[in-house]
Structure formats: structure tokens, C-alpha cells
Design an enzyme around this catalytic site. Structure first.
Site, PDB file in Angstrom:
ATOM      1  CB  ILE A 166      23.763  31.988  33.835  1.00  0.00           C
ATOM      2  CG1 ILE A 166      23.187  32.781  35.008  1.00  0.00           C
ATOM      3  CG2 ILE A 166      24.294  32.902  32.760  1.00  0.00           C
ATOM      4  CD1 ILE A 166      24.229  33.631  35.716  1.00  0.00           C
ATOM      5  N   GLY A 167      21.259  29.676  34.663  1.00  0.00           N
ATOM      6  CA  GLY A 167      20.996  28.538  35.537  1.00  0.00           C
ATOM      7  C   GLY A 167      19.510  28.401  35.773  1.00  0.00           C
ATOM      8  CB  VAL A 168      16.996  26.206  35.163  1.00  0.00           C
ATOM      9  CG1 VAL A 168      15.542  25.967  35.510  1.00  0.00           C
ATOM     10  CG2 VAL A 168      17.097  27.043  33.909  1.00  0.00           C
ATOM     11  N   GLY A 182      15.315  24.729  41.343  1.00  0.00           N
ATOM     12  CA  GLY A 182      14.002  24.504  41.915  1.00  0.00           C
ATOM     13  C   GLY A 182      13.226  25.794  42.133  1.00  0.00           C
ATOM     14  CG  PHE A 183      15.650  29.029  42.640  1.00  0.00           C
ATOM     15  CD1 PHE A 183      15.858  29.861  41.562  1.00  0.00           C
ATOM     16  CD2 PHE A 183      16.657  28.139  43.003  1.00  0.00           C
ATOM     17  CE1 PHE A 183      17.035  29.821  40.846  1.00  0.00           C
ATOM     18  CE2 PHE A 183      17.845  28.099  42.285  1.00  0.00           C
ATOM     19  CZ  PHE A 183      18.037  28.934  41.222  1.00  0.00           C
ATOM     20  N   GLY A 184      13.525  28.709  40.305  1.00  0.00           N
ATOM     21  CA  GLY A 184      13.241  29.480  39.109  1.00  0.00           C
ATOM     22  C   GLY A 184      14.510  29.615  38.290  1.00  0.00           C
ATOM     23  CE  LYS A 185      13.418  29.407  32.596  1.00  0.00           C
ATOM     24  NZ  LYS A 185      12.567  29.841  31.505  1.00  0.00           N
ATOM     25  CE  LYS A 203      17.457  31.989  44.421  1.00  0.00           C
ATOM     26  NZ  LYS A 203      18.314  31.319  45.388  1.00  0.00           N
ATOM     27  CG  ASP A 218      21.967  22.275  48.347  1.00  0.00           C
ATOM     28  OD1 ASP A 218      22.366  21.148  47.999  1.00  0.00           O
ATOM     29  OD2 ASP A 218      21.281  23.018  47.628  1.00  0.00           O
TER      30      ASP A 218
END
Ligand SMILES: *[C@@H]1O[C@H](CO)[C@@H](O)[C@H](O)[C@H]1NC(C)=O
Ligand SMILES: *[C@@H]1O[C@H](CO)[C@@H](O)[C@H](O)[C@H]1NC(C)=O
Ligand SMILES: *[C@@H]1O[C@H](CO)[C@@H](O)[C@H](O)[C@H]1NC(C)=O
Ligand SMILES: *[C@@H]1O[C@H](CO)[C@@H](O)[C@H](O)[C@H]1NC(C)=O
Ligand SMILES: *[C@@H]1O[C@H](CO)[C@@H](O)[C@H](O)[C@H]1NC(C)=O
Ligand SMILES: *[C@@H]1O[C@H](CO)[C@@H](O)[C@H](O)[C@H]1NC(C)=O
Ligand SMILES: *[C@@H]1O[C@H](CO)[C@@H](O)[C@H](O)[C@H]1NC(C)=O
Ligand SMILES: *[C@@H]1O[C@H](CO)[C@@H](O)[C@H](O)[C@H]1NC(C)=O
Ligand SMILES: *[C@@H]1O[C@H](CO)[C@@H](O)[C@H](O)[C@H]1NC(C)=O
Length: 871
Positions: free
Chosen positions: A528-530, A532-535, A550, A646
Site C-alpha cells: 500500500i506504500g513504498v 525510503g525505508f521500504g515497503k 512496514k 516531515d
């Protein structure tokens, strides 16, 4: 007759040479690959084979990522078939081409396509070819935005780039071209098309002259170095497509936009009849380059006192080869046109007579110069002007083509700009610039967080050190990243820094098996999202309970400490408007965090760029209020306060009831190590969400969050990206654009059209005023989050009053009461709205409040703000 005969023989010889050369050149090898598909397409006169097709002579390493295609296409129609597909990879990926040992142009095409689950704006990767580093921390959309911002004014509106074509010159000695893509930690990469085109050995076999030296020069050992094409301009002529440069398939752009005063050069009305003087030159440039020309304008004065000047943005600190193409098309004699050439403000040549050098009229000729750019300059000037020392008949300068190649520096072409800040530490300057340009891009903020963290840690540590009068031994430890510290050390750091050492609730510890079963073994379709950290995967973590899972990129070695810190931090925070951590999994080197699942995704996805139904004005206000509460809690809920760093619409998540929660907060976002934060770009000054002040002053306060929140407010009302390079220049940066209208009290002019008729004008006015205050130049003039929150509540009341009155129930009392209560609150420094939520947050570890409640500190500014808002 004799003359005619000689001419005829010459022509015949030329023709023979030409045909010979052409027939040899025409057999040049070329691999043109359409990435992410098994089908071939015909584009610009070539057939591009799918990278997944059999028998294409290209080998892909495994795993080969995924084949992606897009249905939305906004680019150049010519390239549409080629750019509709791309290969996306989250691990490293190699393309291997078997080729004879030769020189090649390697071209990489990047079209930022729209694909579910992968926001290419957040893709960062590096590329190497045969060991030559081409780019590091590369983000194609950012570089495209950068190029477009560099487009000189007049061109910007018409010819902005929608894709990126990067060209490199490689000398192959191992019978193979291996192009290696490596995604940055936790990110992913993509590529739309790849070309490997044989160049032969005649393109760069000339000697070069070093600019500013003592006429020194010599052959360039290009084979050892590798180059990147920075500019290729057809001076005085139209752009030339690859299909019209069919030996090497190059693209030649127009030069006018790069001239600093286009009037200094004139394009004469002659149709030149150019033929190659030397058959070797057929590969140097197509005839079309020599047929069009720009000459120094005849200003009708005896002595010309100006230059034709081209201003080109380049990367500082590299060496550049500048190739100038000439062809005399007017004068049929030497000594008619004699001029000077300046490169990088240094004299590259004087007494330059094209006719004499080329050996006649209509004969192509080129000259190569080598210039070292200083590490402080990113502008390369190419200037041609009169040579006052000559007694020639004319001093017009002439130029037909201009190419600039960047030479690699010890196997590296990637641009890494560093600067020394006041603390004497090296940091990535490009990072800061990046923040300016691509603040809308998620990964940027992660880099920013690292940067901020450096200052924060350093500052705190300095304070500690000053207090202890100890030696400053901490610095190397930090600068070399957490990985050098052991787990204990790192966690001590953290606790000292925050002055918090309460009990840590780490939530539930999941087994890897549980996580695997919840995510169907990390099924890509559940992504559902990607970032900088991963998926982030969606998964069922208990009976009917959904979680957002995550998973840090498993290859990351450095992530462990960040992971621990994140768990530590997150488990201290509990609030209705903060996304909460459910648990984690640290088995088998995995770093997985499990959060509550937010069914409605990001606020941004409801504002623009998706098919979701638009939010009403009231919903938007409630979401802003929710986010403001979450932030207010972060800022004031613990004794030192936590700065989110952020704040943006993709970090405001919505649950199934559209309740807004801040996500991705705290120290969790330490991002890549300092050495890996370099991002290539040129100097830019626009800002997305990032507070410009904290870059100037290097002091981070909650007020930086306030600034970002102000941008969020404008984004919410305008429903557009905070940086949109596709818009006209003054509109690119939402903060600037919206402030411009807000100052004229005309925010409704740029309002999201779906809001029309849905809002109370008064509420919009107040809303705009709040956003404006948040974006105040100086942090100290910005309101606190508590104040923002309170005002937003007021805006919501105005809207509700309006809704009610529209529904027939006139209610004038509400606003009067409200105005009065506003003053009461202002004077006592308390605000009512947050308390109710704090009941839910009683699980927080440290109950002691900072005696200097920010509400009190900000009271003066607040009352001023109220006065200015007037009634
Ligand atoms: C190409 O890929 C499509 C979809 O993956 C597949 O249906 C088709 O059979 C493939 N064609 C060839 C020639 O491999
Ligand atoms: C692959 O290489 C072979 C031999 O060099 C050549 O005949 C063939 O045309 C190539 N295929 C493609 C798609 O370039
Ligand atoms: C890609 O190629 C490089 C250099 O040849 C090699 O070091 C690397 O292991 C390769 N990666 C993959 C995924 O095959
Ligand atoms: C931009 O495009 C418009 C319409 O095609 C044209 O009239 C104008 O001259 C162009 N401007 C430039 C600078 O090319
Ligand atoms: C171009 O020049 C050649 C000789 O160099 C001549 O034969 C030819 O007719 C010329 N073409 C034009 C269009 O002037
Ligand atoms: C053309 O290039 C080849 C190889 O570099 C060189 O040997 C030859 O002398 C060149 N011919 C001319 C006419 O310059
Ligand atoms: C042309 O440019 C060079 C280098 O910047 C400069 O030194 C020179 O004065 C200029 N000439 C004129 C006539 O402006
Ligand atoms: C180089 O020349 C340009 C144009 O004349 C000028 O604007 C610039 O300041 C000069 N740079 C230096 C370092 O002299
Ligand atoms: C990527 O950035 C561009 C420019 O800011 C924006 O127009 C586009 O919508 C973004 N794409 C996504 C998927 O966020």
C-alpha cells in the site's frame, strides 16, 4: 573549365569518401531496448525490442523486478509507445549486453510513469556501467523538474521535459556492457528504455586544447575515463531528432534558450550547402548542424563590443570537454571573420578563423577544449566575440554547434556536491537543494530528517560536552553513522538527547511467520506504500484486525539502530491523532513495524491525483484540525517536545471515519547515512514543505513544523502538488503561489474548483490567514501549533454557522460568543480543545509538562495575530 573540373573531381572524391564512410558507419551495432515488456515498438525509426523478449541479445539478472505499464501518458507522443512501459525493481538489477570491444553511447531513458503501489517520485537509485558510476541517489522526476527549472524563461512554458534521457560514452574492453541499477536503501528504481549504440573510434580521436593553460593539450584518454553528455545544441537551428542523426541517433536541442542575450547572435538567411571535408567527420555531427548557424549580430557599429554568450548549468568540480562545431557559410575567403573564443571566462582561442581552419567555405570543422570547472561554480560560459588585436575585415563570430561532455573523475560521473557548514562539518549541499525542489517527494524528507538529526544531535551533544568540558569525541561517532555504535550506546544517545527515560512499551512482538502469513509472504499486490525505508503492506494481524506492515529493506545493515529508535519513540506516543504502533518483528534480520491500518489512506490521495471523490470543505477542516491536534501533542506532550520534521499531506492518514492521524513521526526517520545522502541536482531556490529558515539558521524548532503545516493548509485548499514543475514558473511552488494570492486576499482565485459553493467565504478568509501566518518568514513570528489549532476550530465554527444559516437557521450569536472566548483564551494562554484528547493519551510515559508552555510563550504574537485578523 579547369576550375570546374577540379571542383567536379573534388566532389567525386567527396562522394566516394562519403559513401564509403556511410556504408561503413551504417553497419554500426545498436541495441535498443524497450524496458518492462516482451513486445517491440517502432519509435524514431528504430525497432525497440522488449527487454523480456526472447532473442534480444540482452540478459537480465534475476530477480528482474516487475514489468509496469501506465495508461496515463502526458509526454511527447512520439515516445509514447516506448515510455508506456518500464521495468521497476526493488533489488539490484543488471542488464548485460554482449558487444564487441568498441566505444559505445549508453543511453538511459526515464519516463516517470504512474503505477499503482510505486510512486516514482520516491524512487532513488544508483547506476553503474562497467564499473563506471553514472549516478548516485538518482531521482528521475527530481532531475526532470530541475531541468525544467533551468529552462530559460521563454522556453519553460513551451518545451518542458516530461522524460529524461541520459547519455554516456563508454569504452568497452571486456566484450560486455553491464548496466547495474541499485536502488537506494528501502527504495526502488525504474527504467523506461536503454540504448547501447556503437560509436566507433572516430568521434573523439582528436586532441583537445586545455583552456587557460599554456596552450597545452593532447589526446584525451577517453577510453579510461568515460563521459556524460551534458549539452548538445544545434546552434542557430531547429532541434534535431535521433531519426535525423541516423548514424548515432543523437538528439540536438535548440540553443536560443541558453543564450544570455539572444539578440547578440543572428541567424542569417542563407541556405548553406555543406559537404563533409573529411569522411571521418560524418559521425561528428549530421550536416544539419553545420547548415544552420548563428553569427555575431552586426549592430551597425564599427567596433563590436559584445560577445555571443551561452550560459550552461553544469556540475562543479568536474572536467568538461567542450566541442564547438563551425562551418563558414558566407565568406569565401580567409581573414574575413576572425574572432575570440572564451570558455569559462578564459580565453580558449584567439585569432580564430573558421575559413582558414576548415580549409574553405561550407566545410564542417570542429574543435575540442578541455576545461576544469572550479568546485564553487556551476555555470559554464561559452562566449564568442571580437578579437580586437586582429586587423581582419570583420570580427563577426560564428558558431554552428555546441556539445559539452562531463569527464569522469576516478571512475565516477555521479555528482556529489558538498559544502562546509559553520560547524566545519561536510554535508551534502545537494541534499538541501533537493529539499527545495522536491519537498513533495517523500524520500527527501527522510534525507532532511537525517540532516536535521545531525544538527540536533550535535547541538545537544555540544551542550552536554560544554557542560562536562569533555573532549568532543562524539563527532566522528555520529558522523560515521549509528552503525559504529553498539545498540546500547545508541539508545543511550537517544535518551540523553530527549531527556526521556521512562519505561518503554514496545507493543507486541510478532514472529516472522505471523507476518508472512499476514502479508501472504510479502505479496506485492498487498503493497500500500513504498518509501525510503521500504515497503508497507496491508495485512490481517489478528481476527479481522488489519495492520499496516512496514518492512525495512532487508539488505540494509544500517537500519537496525534506526529501527530500535523508532520502536522506542513510537511506543512512547499514544494519541488519537497519531497513528499508533501495534508491534514489531525483529526475527532473522528483519525489521518490521506493525501500525494500525488507516483505511482511507493519505490525505493527499483525497486531494488530487486520484479518482477518489473530493472532500468537502468541512471534511478538510476537520482533517486539518485532527492533524493539528496530533502535532500539538507531539510538540507539547512530552517535556522537551518532539518535532515531527516531515509534515506533509502524505503523512496525514485517514481512518475509515476520515479521522486524521499523523504518521511517520519522531526520530524514526533517520534515513540513509550521511555518506549516502547525496542527490544530484543543480542549485535551486524553491521550497516545498521545508522551512527555509532552518536551513539558514541551522536551528530546528517546532516552528519548522508550523511552516510545513502552513503549506499543508494551502495544499488542502488548492488541491495541487506543492511543487509542480509542469506549471509556469511562478506557479511551480505552491507556497509562493498561494502566498501571492493570499496577500491580496484572493485565495479563492486558486481554490480547488470542487469546493465552489461549498464553503463560507469568511471561513476561507480566516483559513488563508492562518496558513499565511504559518508561512511567516521568521519562525518566531509563526503561531504555535496550539494557536493554529484553536484558529482552525474557529474556522470550522464559521463554516458550521454558515452551513446552518444556509439551511435556514440564522445564527449570529455563535460568532460573537466565539470572538469573546477567543480573547479569554488568548490572555490566559490556555486553549480548550487539546485537553479532551489528552485524556486518551494518558499512556504516554512522561507526564511532566514543560513549565514553559508554548501557549504562553506565543501569547503576544497570538494577540497580535488576532488584531491583524481584525473583524
Ligand atoms: C508477452 O507477455 C504477455 C503478458 O505477460 C503474454 O500474455 C504473452 O504471451 C507474451 N508474449 C510472448 C511472445 O512471450
Ligand atoms: C542478436 O545477435 C545476433 C548475432 O549477433 C543477431 O543476428 C541478431 O539480429 C541480434 N538480435 C537482435 C534483436 O538484435
Ligand atoms: C551486477 O553486475 C555487477 C558487476 O558486474 C555485479 O557485481 C553484481 O553482483 C551484479 N548484480 C546482480 C544482481 O547480478
Ligand atoms: C510557445 O508556443 C506558442 C504556441 O505554439 C508559440 O506561439 C510561441 O512562440 C512559443 N514560444 C517559444 C518561446 O517558443
Ligand atoms: C551544393 O554544392 C555542390 C557542389 O559542392 C553542387 O553540386 C550542388 O548543386 C549544390 N547544391 C545546391 C542546392 O546549391
Ligand atoms: C580518419 O580516422 C582514422 C582513424 O582515426 C585516421 O587514421 C585517419 O587518418 C583519418 N582520416 C582523415 C582524413 O583524417
Ligand atoms: C567576452 O567575454 C569574455 C569572457 O567573459 C570577457 O573577458 C570579454 O571582455 C567579453 N568581450 C566583450 C567585448 O564583452
Ligand atoms: C563570466 O562572464 C559572464 C558573462 O560575461 C559574467 O556574467 C560572469 O560574471 C563572468 N564570471 C566570472 C567568474 O568572471
Ligand atoms: C510526482 O511529482 C509531480 C511533480 O510534483 C506531480 O505532478 C505528480 O503528481 C507526482 N506523482 C505522484 C504519484 O505523486
Amino acid at each position: 573549365m579547369k576550375g570546374y573540373f577540379r571542383g567536379g573531381l573534388g566532389l567525386l572524391l567527396h562522394l566516394i569518401f562519403f559513401m564509403f564512410a556511410f556504408s561503413v558507419e551504417a553497419q554500426k551495432l545498436s541495441f535498443v531496448i524497450n524496458c518492462g515488456t516482451n513486445s517491440s515498438v517502432n519509435v524514431d525509426g528504430r525497432s525497440w525490442t522488449g527487454d523480456a523478449a526472447a532473442g534480444n541479445n540482452v540478459t537480465l539478472s534475476s530477480p528482474a523486478g516487475i514489468e509496469a505499464s501506465t495508461s496515463v501518458f502526458n509526454g511527447d507522443r512520439v515516445y509514447e509507445p516506448l515510455y508506456r512501459t518500464a521495468r521497476i525493481f526493488s533489488g539490484s538489477l543488471n542488464y548485460t549486453f554482449q558487444v564487441p570491444n568498441e566505444n559505445y553511447f549508453l543511453r538511459l531513458h526515464f519516463y516517470p510513469l504512474v503505477v499503482d503501489g510505486y510512486n516514482v517520485n520516491e524512487s532513488f537509485f544508483s547506476v553503474e556501467a562497467n564499473g563506471l558510476r553514472l549516478v548516485s541517489e538518482f531521482n528521475a522526476p527530481g532531475e526532470i523538474a530541475d531541468k525544467n527549472q533551468n529552462l530559460p524563461g521563454s522556453e519553460a512554458a513551451n518545451s518542458s521535459y516530461s522524460y529524461l534521457l541520459k547519455e554516456y560514452f563508454l569504452s568497452v574492453e571486456s566484450n560486455v556492457v553491464v548496466v547495474s541499477f541499485v536502488p537506494s536503501k528501502g527504495s526502488f528504481g525504474f527504467v523506461s528504455a536503454i540504448e547501447v549504440v556503437e560509436v566507433g573510434d572516430r568521434l573523439f580521436d582528436d586532441s583537445v586544447r586545455r583552456v587557460g593553460g599554456n596552450g597545452g593539450g593532447g589526446a584525451l584518454d577517453l577510453g579510461k575515463r568515460g563521459m556524460e553528455t551534458m549539452y548538445r545544441l544545434n546552434v542557430g537551428g531547429p532541434s534535431i531528432r535521433p531519426s535525423h542523426d541516423s548514424l548515432l541517433w543523437r538528439t540536438w536541442a535548440m540553443d536560443s534558450g541558453y543564450m544570455i542575450n539572444a539578440d547578440a547572435g543572428t541567424v542569417p538567411n542563407t541556405k548553406a550547402n555543406v559537404t563533409y571535408a573529411n569522411p571521418n567527420d560524418t559521425v561528428v555531427a549530421p550536416l544539419a548542424v553545420y547548415e544552420s548557424v548563428r553569427v555575431l549580430t552586426n549592430a551597425g557599429v564599427m567596433e563590436k563590443r559584445f560577445n555571443m554568450s551561452w550560459k550552461l548549468e553544469v556540475h562543479p568540480g568536474f572536467e568538461y570537454m567542450v566541442r564547438l562545431h563551425f562551418c563558414e557559410v558566407v565568406f569565401d575567403n580567409a581573414n574575413q571573420r576572425v574572432f575570440r573564443i572564451f570558455i569559462d571566462n578564459k580565453t580558449a582561442a584567439d585569432n580564430f578563423d573558421v575559413y582558414a581552419r576548415a580549409g574553405g567555405l561550407n566545410k564542417p570543422y570542429h574543435e575540442d577544449y578541455l576545461d576544469s570547472m572550479s568546485s564553487s561554480s556551476n555555470t559554464l560560459w561559452i562566449q564568442l566575440g571580437p578579437d580586437p588585436t586582429t586587423g581582419s575585415a570583420g570580427t563577426d563570430a560564428i558558431l554552428n554547434g555546441l556539445e559539452v561532455f562531463k569527464l569522469s573523475r576516478s571512475g565516477n560521473l555521479a555528482y556529489v556536491e558538498t559544502y562546509t557548514n559553520v560547524n566545519g562539518k561536510k554535508a551534502s549541499k545537494s541534499l538541501i537543494l533537493w529539499i527545495g525542489i522536491g519537498a513533495g517527494i517523500a524520500s527527501i524528507a527522510i534525507l532532511a530528517a537525517t540532516w536535521v538529526l545531525v544538527f540536533w544531535f550535535c547541538k545537544k551533544k555540544r551542550e552536554e560536552n560544554n557542560a562536562k568540558k569533555g573532549p568532543p569525541g562524539w563527532r566522528p561517532l555520529f558522523l560515521h553513522g549509528f552503525s559504529t555504535a553498539n545498540a546500547k550506546g545508541s539508545s543511550t544517545n537517544y535518551q540523553n538527547t530527549n531527556g526521556q527515560n521512562g519505561t518503554i512499551r514496545t507493543g507486541r512482538r510478532f514472529t516472522l511467520a505471523e507476518i508472512r502469513s499476514a502479508t501472504n509472504n510479502f505479496d506485492e499486490s498487498l503493497v500500500i506504500g513504498v518509501g525510503g525505508f521500504g515497503k508497507v503492506f496491508k495485512g490481517e494481524i489478528g481476527e479481522g484486525v488489519l495492520g499496516a506492515i512496514k518492512r525495512a529493506n532487508p539488505q540494509s545493515q544500517q537500519g537496525l539502530k534506526e529501527f530500535e529508535t523508532e520502536i522506542e519513540m513510537l511506543s512512547k506516543l499514544r494519541h488519537r491523532h497519531l497513528v499508533s504502533l501495534i508491534g514489531f518483528c525483529d526475527e532473522q534480520n528483519e525489521m518490521i513495524l506493525v501500525y494500525e491500518y488507516m483505511a482511507n489512506g493519505t490525505l493527499r490521495s483525497h486531494l488530487f491525483g486520484s479518482d477518489l471523490p473530493p472532500l468537502s470543505w468541512r471534511q478538510r477542516l476537520e482533517i486539518c484540525i485532527g492533524a493539528a491536534r496530533g502535532l500539538h501533542y507531539l510538540h507539547t506532550g512530552s517535556d522537551r517536545g518532539i518535532i515531527h520534521r516531515d509534515v506533509k499531506t502524505t503523512n496525514i492518514l485517514l481512518d475509515e471515519d476520515f479521522v486524521a492521524k499523523m504518521a511517520d513521526f519522531g526520530l524514526s526517520k533517520t534515513g540513509p547515512s550521511l555518506e549516502h545522502t547525496h542527490v544530484s541536482t543543480a542549485v535551486k531556490g524553491s521550497f516545498g514543505y521545508l522551512d527555509p529558515e532552518y536551513f539558514r539558521r541551522e536551528q530546528l524548532t517546532e516552528k519548522s513544523d508550523i511552516y510545513s503545516f502552513g503549506v499543508v493548509l494551502f495544499e488542502t485548499v488548492c488541491a495541487r502538488a506543492v511543487i509542480n514543475p509542469t506549471l509556469p514558473r511562478e506557479q511551480i511552488n505552491l507556497a509562493e503561489w498561494a502566498m501571492r494570492w493570499q496577500r491580496e486576499s484572493s485565495l479563492e482565485r486558486i481554490l480547488d474548483p470542487t469546493l465552489r459553493g461549498d464553503y463560507s467565504p469568511e471561513s476561507l478568509m480566516k483559513f488563508g490567514e492562518i496558513a499565511e501566518k504559518c508561512l511567516a518568514e521568521e519562525g518566531k513570528s509563526r503561531p504555535t501549533m496550539g494557536e493554529v489549532l484553536w484558529h482552525l476550530e474557529y474556522v470550522l465554527l464559521l463554516q458550521d454557522t454558515w452551513l446552518r444559516s444556509n439551511a435556514g437557521e440564522e445564527d449570529t450569536v455563535a460568532s460573537t460568543t466565539l470572538d469573546e472566548s477567543m480573547h479569554t483564551i488568548d490572555e490566559t494562554g490556555h486553549e480548550p480543545v487539546v485537553e479532551s484528547d489528552d485524556a486518551e493519551s494518558s499512556s504516554k510515559t512522561d507526564e511532566s509538562r514543560d513549565p514553559l508552555d508554548p501557549m504562553v510563550v506565543g501569547a503576544d504574537e497570538f494577540s497580535q495575530m488576532l488584531k491583524q485578523q481584525g473583524r
